[in-house]
Structure formats: structure tokens, C-alpha cells
Design an enzyme around this catalytic site. Structure first.
Site, short mmCIF file in Angstrom:
data_model
loop_
_atom_site.label_atom_id
_atom_site.label_comp_id
_atom_site.label_asym_id
_atom_site.label_seq_id
_atom_site.Cartn_x
_atom_site.Cartn_y
_atom_site.Cartn_z
CG MET A 1 68.13 147.85 22.62
SD MET A 1 68.53 149.61 22.70
CE MET A 1 69.46 149.68 24.22
CG HIS A 2 64.21 147.63 26.42
ND1 HIS A 2 65.04 148.38 27.23
CD2 HIS A 2 63.83 148.44 25.40
CE1 HIS A 2 65.16 149.60 26.71
NE2 HIS A 2 64.46 149.64 25.60
CG ASP B 1 67.20 148.33 18.48
OD1 ASP B 1 67.45 149.07 19.45
OD2 ASP B 1 66.08 147.82 18.31
#
Length: 509
Positions: free
Chosen positions: A81-82, A240
């Protein structure tokens, strides 16, 4: 029989699982890779490496399973992520992806905090502003690489770039979108206020398709590269942590999961978005409408074991397990602070370094290895305590996942330090299984994701119960861990910044 594919795009590897519609007959392939660190605190990678890994692993599972491409009903994703993947109008990557563990953007974090103020950040973003999040990295590109910023047509999260390569369609989904800091978590849309105040064009962001929604089908060019069929549906997937939860069967309100992967998380499901006034945890959208999850996240979990393996010249879980058996809870008085690359919960500070405390002449290899394992779980226990303090009541047994669930000794440490019984899913690659289930829901094999979990998720027979004597010892050590953590934070930040500045100066000579 129909088959499904789930792909987990991680920080250090990409894994592809092919399974039948009951989650059985599983075939797995993986490719490892390293991210680049051009300067201390940087973390980036050429996104084409991920595509190459997808192509090779998909071809391998199709071959190993002897499955015809047209038998694959659906494919879906779990992803780190991110991070940010900026692409131009032709769909080409403009620069290497900036990853979630990147720590370069302190100036942009300060800029966002100053622009909105803490009260409005709580209301709008519901999450701390942290280096490595997509919105922060986008500002860094604008301010440091204006020529690249001008070329951006879309900004994608890592797994969404792979979906684009498969379908030619730019699309994200609620969990990854809510982890960008540019998304209204309550309303489920890109936030006009956030983007307008930062003077960012909303059109840079992709459309949102629900977790088990169909993005499109495999294009002819992608089919030629991967060996897939143009009939195969590509399903949205999730971040995730969301897919870990699905693959572990953690979908009910109050259900909790602890994950030790490269990073680590303690997460708990809720039916409303939970605001932490201290902004030391994360709340993101879950696997369906009306579902959110709150998590305490630590930057360095399995990464600590990887670092320790390099320093101590060891590589296998078995060596770590044997080392843990040779010493006692508390590692002979050694405590490890696992801040090798900054920390999120509870510090929200990318400028922290780790530490080994209590080293003495009796400290050996085994004590250091066990202390590293214990330090990771101490950090996760603080995540658990913070979530409980927000009124999130854990219900039932905690499900343990990730690499930390493959070590019997580490599992026992988790039960003892977290103070709760644990169980483990039968499938080791839970994020891949979550993506398989999501693919099945999107392709119509399952009525919904919950039905997919009931069909595909089973657990090992053993429930790991806390040991009362070890629990008592760990309560004392955990208290010392907290005292050391808070007392040393200022100094650990100072030496981190000093080290980075020194490295830059010496590289420029």
C-alpha cells in the site's frame, strides 16, 4: 472446473497462486527482488520489475498446473500500500515508483500539516500524514522534479499499475485509495477539499471500482505476454492488509489479525470508521461497503529478521528458531527497539533508528536473535493496546499470518506477549488466497467474498495458547520496552538525521 489466480505484489517479492474454485489444487510461483536506496531514507523501484515478475510467475503456474488459459475465470490482486507509480499518457512510468517505506518527504509532511492543521487532518484524512504515502510523494515530485510532474497523466498504487498493464484501464479500489491521504474515507470518493487546497488536479487519480468489482478483461497484448486468455476477468482486489484479512477468513466485526511480513500490523474489523485523535494508527476502507479496519502498523517486522540475518550471517527460519530455544524469555536482559527504517505506530516518525539495549559480556548470538523477535512483538502489542483504547474490542482468537506465523517459537512469543490464543490459516500465502477469493467473487464463482472465505479458508488444528509463566516475565520486559522507547526517541531521531546528513556530504565530495 474453473480456476482462479491471486497475485500478491509485495515489497520484496511477487507471488502468484493458481487455485481451483474451492481454493484447492494450489500452485505457487514467486520472484524475489530488492528495492533501490539511492540515498539513506529513500525507497524506490522500477515498476517494470513487477510486471516482469507477474509475466514469469503467471506463465509458470499455468505450466505447472497444466491448466489451459481459457480455464482461468478471474485474476485479482493484493498489493503493498501507499506507494506511487506516476504514468504518462502512453502509460509509461515517468520515474521509479516511490514506495511506502520511503522517508524522503519530511518537508512535504510538514507542508500538509501546516496547510490543514491537526483538527482538519483528523476530520478529512483520519490518518497521520506520513512520508511514503502517495499524496505526500506526489507533492515531493512536484516540488523536486517539476519536469516529471508536468508529464503525469495518472498516479497509481503499485498493484493498480499491474492491473493497468493487464487491462489498459486505470482503476483503484477503496482500500488502496483510502491509504493515499487523498480519499474521503467516510464518503468513499476522492476528496475535493484535500486536492483543491493542495492545488492538485483530481483527474490525476483513477476511478474507483469495489474490491470484487470487475475492472475489465485481459488485453490481447497482455495475453500474449502472460499466456492468459482475453476471456479472463481482472478483478479489482485490495491492499495487502485487506487481502491478508480475507485470506485468513478475518471478515467479522471484531475479528483481529496480527501479521509479520516485511512490515507488521495488528488490525481489527469494524462497521464504522474509527478516528484515533492521536493519529497514531490507521483506519482504511475494508473489503466491502460498510466495512473498515483499524490497524497499528510497524515499519520493520520481518525486515528486522532479514537485517539480523545479514549481520549475523544466517538465512533460515530454523536457525532463528533454534536460537530462540537456546535462551529464555527476555533474552538475558536484552531489549530490541525495531526502528530500522523509522516507525509509524505509535511514533509516526520516519527519522527513528533502532537499538539493542542491555548487551553485556554474556550476550551471544542466540540472545540477540531472540531479542529481535521479541522486540517486533512488543511493538505489535503496543498496536493492539492502542486499538483496544479506541474501543475496538477483539472477539475470539487472533489469527496470525505472514512469515511470523511459520515459526513455532515466534508464534509462542506472539501468544505470550499479546496475551491471547492464536490460530493460523492452513494456507501460508494468505494474501494470495485473499486475492483468489476476491477473483472468485468477481467472476461469479462465489456469491460474495464471505462465501468465498467459507469455501476456501481452513485453519491448522493447533491453537497456540499463552504460557502463564512466560506471560508474567514478558509483562515486566514490555514495561521496560515502553520506558526505553519513550526515553530514547529524541536521541534515536537525532542520530538518524545526523547519519543521513553525513552520508550525503561524503557522497558529494
Amino acid at each position: 472446473m474453473a480456476y482462479l489466480i491471486g497475485i500478491d505484489l509485495g515489497t520484496s517479492s511477487l507471488k502468484t497462486m493458481l487455485a481451483d474454485e474451492a481454493g484447492g489444487s494450489r500452485v505457487l510461483a514467486s520472484v524475489d527482488y530488492q528495492f533501490d536506496v539511492p540515498y539513506a531514507g529513500y525507497a524506490e523501484q522500477d515498476a517494470n520489475i513487477w510486471w516482469d515478475a507477474l509475466v514469469s510467475t503467471v506463465r509458470k503456474v499455468l505450466q505447472d498446473a497444466s491448466v489451459r488459459p481459457e480455464e482461468i475465470a478471474g485474476i485479482s490482486f493484493s498489493g503493498q500500500m501507499h506507494g506511487i507509480v506516476p504514468i504518462d499518457r502512453e502509460g509509461k512510468c515517468i520515474r521509479p515508483a516511490i514506495l511506502h517505506c520511503d522517508a524522503r518527504s519530511a518537508t512535504q509532511v510538514e507542508e500538509i500539516n501546516k496547510t490543514f492543521g491537526i483538527d482538519r487532518i483528523r476530520e478529512l484524512m483520519m490518518n497521520p500524514v506520513y512520508s511514503g504515502f502517495l499524496l505526500v510523494s506526489l507533492l515531493w515530485i512536484r516540488e523536486n522534479e517539476p519536469q516529471n510532474y508536468e508529464r503525469i497523466h495518472r498516479v497509481l498504487s503499485p498493484k493498480d499499475y499491474l492491473k493497468y498493464r493487464l487491462t489498459g484501464i486505470c482503476a483503484s479500489e477503496p482500500s488502496d485509495a483510502s491509504a493515499t491521504l487523498a480519499y474521503d474515507i467516510r464518503k468513499g470518493t476522492w476528496s475535493e477539499e484535500i486536492l483543491e487546497r493542495l492545488k492538485i488536479d483530481k483527474d490525476l487519480f483513477p476511478k474507483i471500482i469495489e474490491t470484487d468489482g470487475v475492472v475489465g478483461s485481459v488485453t490481447e497484448s497482455a495475453a500474449r505476454e502472460t499466456g492468459l486468455s482475453v476471456q479472463t476477468l481482472v478483478v479489482s482486489g485490495g491492499g495487502d492488509q485487506v487481502m491478508q484479512g480475507v485470506g485468513n477468513g478475518v471478515t467479522a466485526v471484531g475479528a483481529a489479525c496480527v501479521n509479520i511480513g516485511t512490515s507488521g500490523q495488528y488490525s481489527i474489523q469494524s462497521d464504522e470508521p474509527i478516528l484515533n485523535p492521536a493519529l497514531s494508527t490507521n483506519t482504511f476502507c475494508g473489503y466491502k461497503k460498510g466495512r473498515w479496519f483499524t490497524m497499528g502498523a510497524i515499519m520493520n517486522a520481518g525486515l528486522c529478521m532479514k537485517w539480523g540475518s545479514e549481520i549475523l550471517k544466517t538465512s533460515s527460519y530454523e536457525e532463528w528458531n533454534e536460537a530462540a530455544k537456546k535462551t529464555v524469555p527476555g533474552s538475558g536482559g536484552v531489549i530490541f527497539l525495531p526502528y530500522l527504517n523509522g516507525e509509524r505506530t505509535p511514533h509516526v516518525n520516519p527519522n527513528l533508528s533502532g537499538a539493542l539495549w542491555g548487551v553485556n559480556l554474556k550476550t551471544g548470538r542466540a540472545e540477540v536473535m531472540r531479542a529481535i523477535m521479541e522486540g517486533v512483538v512488543f511493538a505489535l502489542n503496543e498496536c493492539k493496546e492502542i486499538c483496544a483504547g479506541l474501543g475496538l474490542a477483539q472477539k475470539g482468537v487472533i489469527v496470525s499470518s505472514g512469515g511470523g506465523a511459520r515459526s513455532r517459537e515466534w508464534l509462542q512469543m506472539q501468544a505470550d506477549i499479546l496475551g491471547a490464543p492464536l490460530k493460523v490459516a492452513s494456507v501460508q500465502e494468505q494474501a494470495c488466497m485473499g486475492a483468489v477469493i476476491t477473483a472468485g467473487s468477481g467472476a461469479g464463482i462465489f456469491k460474495d467474498i464471505e462465501e468465498g472465505c467459507r469455501a476456501c479458508v481452513t485453519y491448522s488444528d493447533e491453537v497456540i495458547e499463552p504460557d502463564q509463566q512466560s506471560q508474567k516475565i514478558y509483562r515486566e520486559y514490555y514495561g521496560q520496552y515502553l520506558d526505553l522507547m519513550h526515553a530514547a526517541a529524541k536521541q534515536l531521531e537525532a542520530v538518524t538525521i545526523l547519519g543521513r546528513e553525513t552520508e550525503k556530504v561524503m557522497k558529494q565530495k
